[in-house]
Enzyme design. Structure first.
Site, PDB file in Angstrom:
ATOM      1  N   ALA A   3      42.476  14.436  39.193  1.00  0.00           N
ATOM      2  CA  ALA A   3      41.085  14.003  39.278  1.00  0.00           C
ATOM      3  C   ALA A   3      40.612  13.807  37.836  1.00  0.00           C
ATOM      4  O   ALA A   3      41.176  14.402  36.907  1.00  0.00           O
ATOM      5  CB  ALA A   3      40.260  15.071  39.980  1.00  0.00           C
TER       6      ALA A   3
ATOM      7  N   GLU B 240      48.208  15.803  44.862  1.00  0.00           N
ATOM      8  CA  GLU B 240      47.546  15.911  46.179  1.00  0.00           C
ATOM      9  C   GLU B 240      47.483  14.556  46.879  1.00  0.00           C
ATOM     10  O   GLU B 240      47.650  14.474  48.104  1.00  0.00           O
ATOM     11  CB  GLU B 240      46.142  16.497  45.996  1.00  0.00           C
ATOM     12  CG  GLU B 240      46.191  17.954  45.553  1.00  0.00           C
ATOM     13  CD  GLU B 240      44.839  18.498  45.139  1.00  0.00           C
ATOM     14  OE1 GLU B 240      44.246  17.962  44.180  1.00  0.00           O
ATOM     15  OE2 GLU B 240      44.366  19.460  45.769  1.00  0.00           O
TER      16      GLU B 240
ATOM     17  N   GLU C 141      45.714  23.039  37.931  1.00  0.00           N
ATOM     18  CA  GLU C 141      44.280  23.355  37.933  1.00  0.00           C
ATOM     19  C   GLU C 141      43.955  24.714  37.321  1.00  0.00           C
ATOM     20  O   GLU C 141      42.892  24.886  36.730  1.00  0.00           O
ATOM     21  CB  GLU C 141      43.725  23.295  39.369  1.00  0.00           C
ATOM     22  CG  GLU C 141      43.565  21.883  39.923  1.00  0.00           C
ATOM     23  CD  GLU C 141      44.819  21.324  40.566  1.00  0.00           C
ATOM     24  OE1 GLU C 141      45.899  21.917  40.401  1.00  0.00           O
ATOM     25  OE2 GLU C 141      44.711  20.286  41.239  1.00  0.00           O
TER      26      GLU C 141
ATOM     27  N   GLY D 264      45.047  16.283  41.375  1.00  0.00           N
ATOM     28  CA  GLY D 264      44.670  15.354  42.441  1.00  0.00           C
ATOM     29  C   GLY D 264      45.706  14.259  42.669  1.00  0.00           C
ATOM     30  O   GLY D 264      45.770  13.686  43.757  1.00  0.00           O
TER      31      GLY D 264
HETATM   32  N1  CO8 Z   1      41.287  13.134  33.695  1.00  0.00           N
HETATM   33  C1  CO8 Z   1      40.758  12.362  32.733  1.00  0.00           C
HETATM   34  N2  CO8 Z   1      41.476  11.853  31.716  1.00  0.00           N
HETATM   35  C2  CO8 Z   1      42.791  12.138  31.676  1.00  0.00           C
HETATM   36  C3  CO8 Z   1      43.421  12.943  32.653  1.00  0.00           C
HETATM   37  C4  CO8 Z   1      42.598  13.452  33.712  1.00  0.00           C
HETATM   38  N3  CO8 Z   1      43.110  14.194  34.715  1.00  0.00           N
HETATM   39  N4  CO8 Z   1      44.721  13.060  32.336  1.00  0.00           N
HETATM   40  C5  CO8 Z   1      44.900  12.355  31.207  1.00  0.00           C
HETATM   41  N5  CO8 Z   1      43.744  11.791  30.792  1.00  0.00           N
HETATM   42  C6  CO8 Z   1      43.512  10.952  29.617  1.00  0.00           C
HETATM   43  C7  CO8 Z   1      43.553  11.775  28.343  1.00  0.00           C
HETATM   44  O1  CO8 Z   1      42.315  12.411  28.121  1.00  0.00           O
HETATM   45  C8  CO8 Z   1      43.875  10.705  27.330  1.00  0.00           C
HETATM   46  O2  CO8 Z   1      42.701  10.000  27.028  1.00  0.00           O
HETATM   47  P1  CO8 Z   1      42.353   9.600  25.491  1.00  0.00           P
HETATM   48  O3  CO8 Z   1      43.462   8.678  25.073  1.00  0.00           O
HETATM   49  O4  CO8 Z   1      41.021   8.903  25.615  1.00  0.00           O
HETATM   50  O5  CO8 Z   1      42.327  10.853  24.718  1.00  0.00           O
HETATM   51  C9  CO8 Z   1      44.800   9.765  28.072  1.00  0.00           C
HETATM   52  O6  CO8 Z   1      44.585  10.040  29.461  1.00  0.00           O
HETATM   53  C10 CO8 Z   1      46.267   9.998  27.756  1.00  0.00           C
HETATM   54  O7  CO8 Z   1      46.557  11.380  27.975  1.00  0.00           O
HETATM   55  P2  CO8 Z   1      47.248  12.319  26.878  1.00  0.00           P
HETATM   56  O8  CO8 Z   1      46.941  11.823  25.498  1.00  0.00           O
HETATM   57  O9  CO8 Z   1      46.872  13.721  27.183  1.00  0.00           O
HETATM   58  O10 CO8 Z   1      48.787  12.037  27.182  1.00  0.00           O
HETATM   59  P3  CO8 Z   1      49.995  13.029  26.930  1.00  0.00           P
HETATM   60  O11 CO8 Z   1      51.238  12.225  27.120  1.00  0.00           O
HETATM   61  O12 CO8 Z   1      49.839  13.766  25.666  1.00  0.00           O
HETATM   62  O13 CO8 Z   1      49.896  14.111  28.118  1.00  0.00           O
HETATM   63  C11 CO8 Z   1      49.514  14.847  30.384  1.00  0.00           C
HETATM   64  C12 CO8 Z   1      50.040  13.720  29.461  1.00  0.00           C
HETATM   65  C13 CO8 Z   1      50.441  16.060  30.278  1.00  0.00           C
HETATM   66  C14 CO8 Z   1      49.531  14.302  31.808  1.00  0.00           C
HETATM   67  C15 CO8 Z   1      48.079  15.249  29.951  1.00  0.00           C
HETATM   68  O14 CO8 Z   1      47.302  14.066  29.870  1.00  0.00           O
HETATM   69  C16 CO8 Z   1      47.405  16.194  30.886  1.00  0.00           C
HETATM   70  O15 CO8 Z   1      47.704  17.372  30.884  1.00  0.00           O
HETATM   71  N6  CO8 Z   1      46.430  15.686  31.676  1.00  0.00           N
HETATM   72  C17 CO8 Z   1      45.625  16.487  32.580  1.00  0.00           C
HETATM   73  C18 CO8 Z   1      46.424  16.875  33.789  1.00  0.00           C
HETATM   74  C19 CO8 Z   1      45.606  17.757  34.689  1.00  0.00           C
HETATM   75  O16 CO8 Z   1      45.183  18.842  34.331  1.00  0.00           O
HETATM   76  N7  CO8 Z   1      45.364  17.266  35.929  1.00  0.00           N
HETATM   77  C20 CO8 Z   1      44.653  18.010  36.911  1.00  0.00           C
HETATM   78  C21 CO8 Z   1      43.202  17.707  36.848  1.00  0.00           C
HETATM   79  S1  CO8 Z   1      42.292  18.775  37.899  1.00  0.00           S
HETATM   80  C22 CO8 Z   1      42.443  18.105  39.428  1.00  0.00           C
HETATM   81  O17 CO8 Z   1      43.086  17.101  39.640  1.00  0.00           O
HETATM   82  C23 CO8 Z   1      41.739  18.834  40.519  1.00  0.00           C
HETATM   83  C24 CO8 Z   1      41.746  18.045  41.849  1.00  0.00           C
HETATM   84  C25 CO8 Z   1      40.695  18.614  42.758  1.00  0.00           C
HETATM   85  C26 CO8 Z   1      39.338  18.314  42.219  1.00  0.00           C
HETATM   86  C27 CO8 Z   1      38.280  19.028  42.918  1.00  0.00           C
HETATM   87  C28 CO8 Z   1      37.001  18.915  42.077  1.00  0.00           C
HETATM   88  C29 CO8 Z   1      35.936  19.881  42.420  1.00  0.00           C
END
Ligand code: CO8
Length: 260
Positions: free
Chosen positions: A67, A115, A135, A112
């Site tokens: 998400a 999921e 998460e 997400g």
């Molecule tokens: N949301 C928003 N932006 C994201 C997300 C995300 N989930 N994942 C990556 N991005 C963005 C980064 O912020 C980055 O943006 P920018 O270039 O502007 O800084 C761009 O994508 C590229 O990402 P990275 O530079 O971080 O790329 P890396 O290769 O270094 O890392 C990863 C890749 C490991 C995938 C890393 O991006 C990461 O850890 N992302 C987050 C993963 C995560 O935690 N996902 C779970 C989110 S929580 C969720 O999904 C809950 C679902 C239920 C929701 C219920 C709500 C109440």
């Protein structure tokens, strides 16, 4: 509805939905979720001759990295519940869609994104795919059905470990654990997903929709899956396709199913 983030391409009766927010690793923001809701609740049900749907992510790096974290940081408890409920409702539309929905997981499927893949009926992983529910790193738990579906697919022991550690697993581990159906060389996930849909499309369409319904019934608390099977079996018996399928068997020919 005009779609901004979900590209829809229908070819030979298969709709390929590409989540296209590559700069944010295809993270599911509200707009994207509303587009998915519109497709599975409305537009997708009206496409004539549709055989199935493939969901994939734009680019080579991510299926969906979760998400969109920028949207839900700072939510109150009540707002968080509404957010999670809306997401679950949309993913139920996918799980209950009456045609096969196959996730073609080309990269990160996190939070997400994992999921979303789990809400699909079948999952094809590219060899570089990574699955995880990170998460707890954010002080959260999954909210789009991840705690429940991960257990359904891989069992409580490993699911609890992955949910608690936030560890990511690769495609081969996902295959070994029963999270995905096939692992393919990178770039061949969508083709494999289409191949599966084509194969399923040779079967009786009403029977396929009853398989989806009855498999789902196993996991729905208010349903008795065995009872559901009895009534779904009966409904299949009343169809022209059953008459055709049985006749084709006796006549040693391929059936010509018409979905009636
Ligand atoms: N949301 C928003 N932006 C994201 C997300 C995300 N989930 N994942 C990556 N991005 C963005 C980064 O912020 C980055 O943006 P920018 O270039 O502007 O800084 C761009 O994508 C590229 O990402 P990275 O530079 O971080 O790329 P890396 O290769 O270094 O890392 C990863 C890749 C490991 C995938 C890393 O991006 C990461 O850890 N992302 C987050 C993963 C995560 O935690 N996902 C779970 C989110 S929580 C969720 O999904 C809950 C679902 C239920 C929701 C219920 C709500 C109440």
């Amino acid at each position: 509805m005009v779609y901004e983030n979900v590209q829809v391409a229908v070819e030979n009766g298969i709709a390929v939905l590409t989540i296209s927010r590559e700069k944010a690793l295809n993270a599911l923001n509200t707009q994207t979720m509303l587009e998915l809701r519109h497709f599975f609740g409305d537009a997708g049900t009206k496409i004539e001759g549709l055989k199935g749907v493939v969901i994939t992510g734009a680019g080579e790096k991510a299926f969906v990295a979760g998400a969109d974290i920028t949207e839900f940081s700072g939510l109150s408890a009540t707002e968080g519940m509404a957010f999670a409920q809306r997401g679950q409702d949309i993913f139920f539309l996918i799980e209950r869609f009456n045609l096969p929905v196959v996730a073609a997981v080309n990269g990160f499927a996190l939070g997400g994104g994992c999921e979303l893949a789990m809400a699909c009926h079948l999952r094809i992983a590219g060899e570089k795919a990574k699955f995880g529910q990170p998460e707890v790193n954010l002080g959260l738990i999954p909210g789009y059905g991840g705690t429940q579906r991960l257990i359904q697919y891989i069992g409580k022991t490993k699911a609890t470990e992955l949910l608690m550690t936030a560890d990511m697993i690769g495609a081969e581990d996902a295959l070994h654990l029963g999270l995905v159906n096939y692992v393919m060389p990178a770039g061949e996930e969508v083709a494999k997903a289409k191949e599966l849909i084509e194969k399923i499309a040779t079967k009786a369409p009403l029977a396929i929709s009853k398989i989806i319904e009855t498999v789902n019934a196993y996991f729905e608390a208010e349903e008795d899956g065995f009872e559901h099977e009895v009534s779904a079996f009966g409904e299949c018996c009343g169809t022209e396709d059953f008459v055709e399928g049985a006749a084709a068997f006796v006549e040693k020919r391929k059936p010509n199913f018409r979905g009636k």
